[in-house]
Design an enzyme around this catalytic site. Structure first.
Site, PDB file in Angstrom:
ATOM      1  N   ASN A 102      -1.967  -1.733   8.898  1.00  0.00           N
ATOM      2  CA  ASN A 102      -1.168  -0.526   8.720  1.00  0.00           C
ATOM      3  C   ASN A 102      -2.150   0.617   8.524  1.00  0.00           C
ATOM      4  O   ASN A 102      -2.702   0.795   7.427  1.00  0.00           O
ATOM      5  CB  ASN A 102      -0.237  -0.678   7.512  1.00  0.00           C
ATOM      6  CG  ASN A 102       0.711   0.494   7.337  1.00  0.00           C
ATOM      7  OD1 ASN A 102       0.543   1.553   7.943  1.00  0.00           O
ATOM      8  ND2 ASN A 102       1.705   0.330   6.493  1.00  0.00           N
ATOM      9  N   ARG A 124       1.430  -1.743  12.654  1.00  0.00           N
ATOM     10  CA  ARG A 124       2.563  -0.858  12.421  1.00  0.00           C
ATOM     11  C   ARG A 124       2.269   0.436  13.180  1.00  0.00           C
ATOM     12  O   ARG A 124       1.323   1.152  12.883  1.00  0.00           O
ATOM     13  CB  ARG A 124       2.732  -0.558  10.934  1.00  0.00           C
ATOM     14  CG  ARG A 124       3.838   0.452  10.649  1.00  0.00           C
ATOM     15  CD  ARG A 124       3.672   1.075   9.282  1.00  0.00           C
ATOM     16  NE  ARG A 124       4.646   2.124   9.055  1.00  0.00           N
ATOM     17  CZ  ARG A 124       4.472   3.125   8.193  1.00  0.00           C
ATOM     18  NH1 ARG A 124       3.346   3.218   7.513  1.00  0.00           N
ATOM     19  NH2 ARG A 124       5.401   4.037   8.038  1.00  0.00           N
ATOM     20  N   HIS A 145      10.436   4.623   9.070  1.00  0.00           N
ATOM     21  CA  HIS A 145      10.449   3.592   8.025  1.00  0.00           C
ATOM     22  C   HIS A 145      11.266   2.374   8.456  1.00  0.00           C
ATOM     23  O   HIS A 145      11.809   1.642   7.628  1.00  0.00           O
ATOM     24  CB  HIS A 145      11.002   4.144   6.698  1.00  0.00           C
ATOM     25  CG  HIS A 145      10.100   5.144   6.043  1.00  0.00           C
ATOM     26  ND1 HIS A 145      10.574   6.314   5.490  1.00  0.00           N
ATOM     27  CD2 HIS A 145       8.758   5.158   5.883  1.00  0.00           C
ATOM     28  CE1 HIS A 145       9.561   7.014   5.004  1.00  0.00           C
ATOM     29  NE2 HIS A 145       8.454   6.327   5.221  1.00  0.00           N
ATOM     30  N   GLY A 185       5.732   8.983   1.643  1.00  0.00           N
ATOM     31  CA  GLY A 185       6.738   9.411   2.602  1.00  0.00           C
ATOM     32  C   GLY A 185       8.075   8.909   2.105  1.00  0.00           C
ATOM     33  O   GLY A 185       8.131   7.896   1.398  1.00  0.00           O
ATOM     34  N   ARG A 236       4.684  16.343   2.391  1.00  0.00           N
ATOM     35  CA  ARG A 236       5.472  16.838   3.519  1.00  0.00           C
ATOM     36  C   ARG A 236       6.706  17.588   3.020  1.00  0.00           C
ATOM     37  O   ARG A 236       7.277  17.243   1.993  1.00  0.00           O
ATOM     38  CB  ARG A 236       5.886  15.674   4.420  1.00  0.00           C
ATOM     39  CG  ARG A 236       4.775  15.178   5.322  1.00  0.00           C
ATOM     40  CD  ARG A 236       5.172  13.927   6.063  1.00  0.00           C
ATOM     41  NE  ARG A 236       4.674  12.725   5.389  1.00  0.00           N
ATOM     42  CZ  ARG A 236       5.002  11.493   5.724  1.00  0.00           C
ATOM     43  NH1 ARG A 236       5.842  11.274   6.731  1.00  0.00           N
ATOM     44  NH2 ARG A 236       4.518  10.459   5.067  1.00  0.00           N
ATOM     45  N   GLU A 280       7.129  -4.652   4.524  1.00  0.00           N
ATOM     46  CA  GLU A 280       6.936  -4.261   5.920  1.00  0.00           C
ATOM     47  C   GLU A 280       5.958  -5.187   6.638  1.00  0.00           C
ATOM     48  O   GLU A 280       6.131  -5.488   7.824  1.00  0.00           O
ATOM     49  CB  GLU A 280       6.425  -2.821   5.982  1.00  0.00           C
ATOM     50  CG  GLU A 280       7.388  -1.794   5.426  1.00  0.00           C
ATOM     51  CD  GLU A 280       6.717  -0.463   5.158  1.00  0.00           C
ATOM     52  OE1 GLU A 280       7.020   0.505   5.879  1.00  0.00           O
ATOM     53  OE2 GLU A 280       5.902  -0.395   4.224  1.00  0.00           O
TER      54      GLU A 280
END
Length: 404
Positions: free
Chosen positions: A9, A91, A179, A210, A239, A379
């Site tokens: 990742n 990813r 996501h 995030g 962000r 993930e």
């Protein structure tokens, strides 16, 4: 060649990695080992492994990311006895409107994915750099891309569309959602733990550096807060989240920002960091909010934006049966979970404060009309599982895996 799958990742300043035993079907949910390199490109980049003390790395300043990849490779080789894994799975944040399922990477796929760099500039280029470097050195090694956009392929067209001339939609300017690997895992885990309730009107809050929300029916994505890019929706660590397009016009016209300055502002200088002026970490801001007005303001805005978007997605779902918190902040901040839930009483949320502080799996009271839960995401396992399925679904033609 080993019977292992390596998951990478790759982000702008970090590489997370996990090695899974692929001789077992399906791949076990916990990796054999995992780690990460943090601070790439900065001072004091560090290798972190679960069973070893942190180690500060001396990376080549001219090519720090490639040097970090070499450190990851050395770490993996020490664990595998110098054997290459059966596959490396990456990813990849953006698959565009073309890639809605995991795929073995060849030159054509790599070329396609480079076209999406502008849609995910914090993540896409680094994942592709890792893929390209490994393809160049090990052209026969199977590499697989798993896409964060893929889980949202089920959202209806009305959720994909933007209120722009229709020709832009036809050219790929649409809402994709992100996501997806996290939400795919949550759909499985919530069904296992909460049964039929999870298949009703479910909302998952993936709150990390995030952040986004995903509304699910029958464990399929029907709406999400991130859209065309990973800037949309919730306020995040650095962000901005959703922003009036008129602000961007002002920044260009009045502030005379160029594209690079605007990109940096929106991706790296906004969110919690921008409002607080202190940190992008909610944990750090919670520690000083009692004495710092800007920290309090940043956290208040952060919570308000989450509550507002939960309300919007609950309206799309026609109500709410299950609310799940996941990712770093969602899993480990009982205080922020409480602040969010305290504003959702109108939806039927009734938080059990003791269960929430204790880190229980279910943190709502029995009388709550909405079940509120905390579920760690995974993930990496989802990516490894996809790679294993792809490897065993049909023979992989290794000659196709070299870069043209």
């Amino acid at each position: 060649m080993s019977d292992q799958i390596l998951v990478l990742n790759s982000g702008s300043s970090s590489i997370k990695f996990a090695l899974f035993d692929a001789s077992v079907h399906p791949v076990p949910r916990q990796p054999q080992f995992a780690g990460r390199v943090e601070g790439i490109g900065g001072t004091g980049p560090t290798l972190l492994e679960a069973d070893a003390p942190p180690r500060v790395l001396a990376l080549d300043a001219a090519r720090p990311y490639h040097a970090a990849l070499a450190e990851v490779r050395s770490c993996v080789e020490r664990r595998t006895g110098q054997h290459l894994p059966a596959a490396i799975v990456h990813r990849v944040v953006h698959g565009g409107d073309k890639y809605t399922a995991p795929v073995c990477i060849d030159a054509d796929v790599l070329r396609d994915l480079k076209c999406y760099i502008s849609l995910a500039p914090l993540h896409q280029p680094y994942a592709l750099d890792a893929i390209e470097a490994l393809l160049a050195e090990f052209p026969s090694l199977v590499q697989v891309a798993c896409f964060d956009t893929a889980f949202h392929r089920t959202i209806p067209e009305v959720e994909q569309m933007l209120p722009l001339p229709y020709g832009y939609f036809e050219r790929g300017v649409r809402r994709y959602g992100f996501h997806g690997l996290s939400y795919e895992y949550m759909a499985m885990a919530l069904a296992e733990r909460h049964g039929d309730v999870a298949a009703k009107r479910t909302l998952v809050a993936h709150l990390g550096s995030g952040a986004s929300l995903c509304a699910m029916r029958e464990l399929r994505s029907v709406a999400t807060t991130m859209g065309f890019s990973a800037l949309d929706g919730l306020m995040m660590g650095t962000r901005c989240g959703s922003l009036d397009a008129g602000v961007l016009l002002r920044l260009l016209e009045v502030e005379k920002m160029d594209l690079a300055q605007l990109t940096r502002l929106l991706y790296k200088e906004s969110g919690l960091l921008g409002v607080s002026g202190i940190s992008s970490s909610p944990k750090a801001l919670l520690e000083v909010e009692h004495t710092n007005a800007r920290a309090r303001a940043a956290l208040a805005l952060y919570v308000r934006r989450i509550v507002r978007e939960i309300g919007a997605l609950a309206a799309v779902l026609g109500g709410l049966d299950l609310l799940a918190f996941t990712a770093g902040v969602g899993e480990r901040s009982p205080e922020l979970r409480k602040r969010i839930c305290d504003s959702l009483g109108w939806l039927g949320v009734d938080l059990d404060d003791d269960a929430n502080r204790a880190g229980a799996t279910t943190i709502s009271r029995r009388r709550s009309r909405v079940r509120v839960v905390v579920e760690p995401t995974n993930e990496e396992w989802i990516a490894a599982l996809h790679a294993q399925r792809l490897l065993h679904s049909k023979p992989v033609t290794r000659s196709l895996l070299s870069v043209a």
